[in-house]
Design an enzyme around this catalytic site. Structure first.
Site, PDB file in Angstrom:
ATOM      1  N   LEU A   4      49.489  29.971   6.273  1.00 18.94           N
ATOM      2  CA  LEU A   4      48.746  31.186   5.958  1.00 18.94           C
ATOM      3  C   LEU A   4      47.269  31.050   6.341  1.00 18.94           C
ATOM      4  CD1 LEU A   4      51.354  31.425   4.268  1.00 18.94           C
ATOM      5  CD2 LEU A   4      50.039  32.644   2.567  1.00 18.94           C
ATOM      6  N   CYS A   5      46.655  32.196   6.656  1.00 23.08           N
ATOM      7  CA  CYS A   5      45.280  32.172   7.129  1.00 23.08           C
ATOM      8  C   CYS A   5      44.300  32.232   5.978  1.00 23.08           C
ATOM      9  CB  CYS A   5      45.064  33.308   8.123  1.00 23.08           C
ATOM     10  SG  CYS A   5      46.083  33.066   9.577  1.00 23.08           S
ATOM     11  N   PHE A   6      44.334  31.223   5.119  1.00 17.31           N
ATOM     12  CA  PHE A   6      43.211  30.958   4.222  1.00 17.31           C
ATOM     13  C   PHE A   6      43.174  29.453   3.984  1.00 17.31           C
ATOM     14  CE2 PHE A   6      45.242  30.294   0.059  1.00 17.31           C
ATOM     15  CZ  PHE A   6      46.457  30.912   0.221  1.00 17.31           C
TER      16      PHE A   6
END
Ligand SMILES: *Cc1c(COP(=O)(O)O)cnc(C)c1O
Length: 432
Positions: free
Chosen positions: A346-348
């Site tokens: 995921l993009c965090f």
């Protein structure tokens, strides 16, 4: 063959059968059967007991069907969970409906079906007044918050003074007795002290409180109006090793030590366990896609992040998971343990399954197992980054070690992701 051996066989077979591309969940069907046997045997001293599984722990239709065939009914808490349970052929009296936000339509459906309902509050009772006649087919109860306090994890402690669940007992004793006096069809008390992190002694305090309340209501009524007690779920699971933690039998012993009268046969019981039946009987496996070193830290990027392990990623201090490093053939990797971040896709930046976890150095193509994820993990997807729900496979292992996989859920397709993203309405907005 024990659960750990079954898992090893299943991991090697899953790798051989290419079921890990790039990630999948697995359910040990024999493990579930053993857990149900353990549960049923443990509660036998209490006499008449309806066991249900909390659908939110793993609301997958084939799993609910499998449990139903083992004699376990379903506790549902939303229209979706109800629909899945009914699709699995578990309906009517085999369902118990709990939820703090039941709509009138949900209540009407439950009452028409003969599904048991535990009302959460006085306003919901007033709605039931409109829906039920003199002799409802459903068993109707009231959820009590015994206000016995929190366990180790605030978010899963439901019996704090100011919890959103149930009717707070200390503040409302007289009103509760009055509510029962006005409604002869109200025959059950429900309590669920919390989930993971609540010690069995605290759960027993909650059960003791509703047992005492039931005795009070019955004394005031002059007959046994309350005939059953729904004890909820919440037995904690040990996430630190293969050892399961407190057993259902340990819990029943704690209950009976606290309230010996539970075994006197005057009350029937309902249970609603989720995690203790399922957590240890599921695991998640992801391939390692890439590895890197950043700021001196080894990082392995996998496909298992918050979408399948939201709690672990978002609250790592409360929900650590055991991880194992396997080679591409599903065999445990050997070699010196190197602290590594095991990251999700995921993009965090915080999307990490584990931080600085000592594991044999992972390489692309290796596999990572996240253990004890059979409840509240791959069955409870979080749709961040439009990542698909992974496939879930059930498995059994013969004495010779032959593994048979059966599909529980296929991976979500790209077309389904587009549909979930409003794909049918592309072009429906007014022109920009
Ligand atoms: C979540 C929940 C359960 C199940 O809890 P576990 O910890 O999974 O056993 C049972 N009853 C209610 C009302 C719940 O909210």
């Amino acid at each position: 063959m024990n659960r750990t051996d079954r898992k090893h066989h299943a991991l090697a077979a899953a790798a051989e059968n290419d079921l890990l591309d790039p990630m999948a969940g697995f359910v040990d069907l024999a493990g579930i059967r053993e857990a149900v046997e353990d549960l049923t045997k443990a509660f036998a001293p209490l006499g008449r007991v309806q066991h249900t599984v909390a659908a939110k722990a793993c609301g997958l239709a084939p799993v609910l069907r499998y449990l139903a065939d083992l004699g376990v009914d379903v506790e549902v808490a939303s229209p979706g969970e109800t629909a899945v349970a009914e699709a699995a052929g578990v309906r009517g009296r085999r369902l118990v409906l709990d939820s703090p936000a039941k709509t009138t339509a949900e209540l009407a459906h439950a009452v028409a079906e003969g599904t048991a309902v535990n009302a959460d509050n006085f306003q919901e009772l007033a709605r039931l007044d409109e829906l039920v006649g003199q002799h409802p087919r459903s068993v109707l109860g009231l959820r009590i918050n015994p206000q016995v306090g929190a366990g180790r994890i605030g978010d899963t402690s439901t019996a704090t003074a100011a919890s959103k669940f149930g009717i707070p007992l200390q503040d409302n004793r007289a009103l509760i007795t009055e509510a029962f006096a006005r409604r002869p069809w109200l025959t059950r008390l429900h309590v669920h002290v919390g989930s993971q992190g609540c010690p069995p002694e605290l759960m027993a305090d909650g059960v003791a409180a509703v047992h005492e309340l039931a005795e009070e209501i019955n004394a005031a009524a002059g007959y046994q109006q309350v005939t059953s007690l729904d004890l909820g779920g919440g037995l904690p699971v040990n996430f630190a090793s293969e050892d399961p933690g407190p057993t259902h039998a340990d819990y029943v012993a704690t209950l009976l030590a606290r309230v010996p009268a539970l075994a006197d046969g005057r009350y029937a019981f309902v249970t609603e366990f989720g995690r203790s039946l399922l957590a240890k009987n599921g695991f998640l496996v992801s391939a390692v896609e890439y590895t890197k070193v950043a700021g001196g830290r080894h990082i392995a990027v996998t496909h298992a992040g918050a979408q399948v392990a939201a709690r672990t990623v978002l609250e790592p201090e409360h929900w650590p998971l055991r991880l194992t490093a396997l080679d591409a053939a599903g065999k445990p990797k050997t070699g010196p343990a190197v602290p590594q971040d095991v990251a999700g896709p995921l993009c965090f930046a915080g999307d990490l399954l584990a931080r600085e976890r000592p594991l044999p150095l992972l390489e692309p193509g290796d596999l990572v197992v996240a253990h004890d994820t059979g409840a509240y993990y791959f069955g409870a997807h979080y749709a961040y980054n439009t990542l698909p729900r992974p496939a879930v496979h059930g498995f059994t292992v013969s004495e010779r070690g032959d593994v048979r996989f059966t599909p529980i859920r296929r991976a979500q397709t790209l077309a389904e992701l587009v549909a979930d993203a409003g794909g049918e309405h592309v072009g429906a907005l007014p022109e920009a």
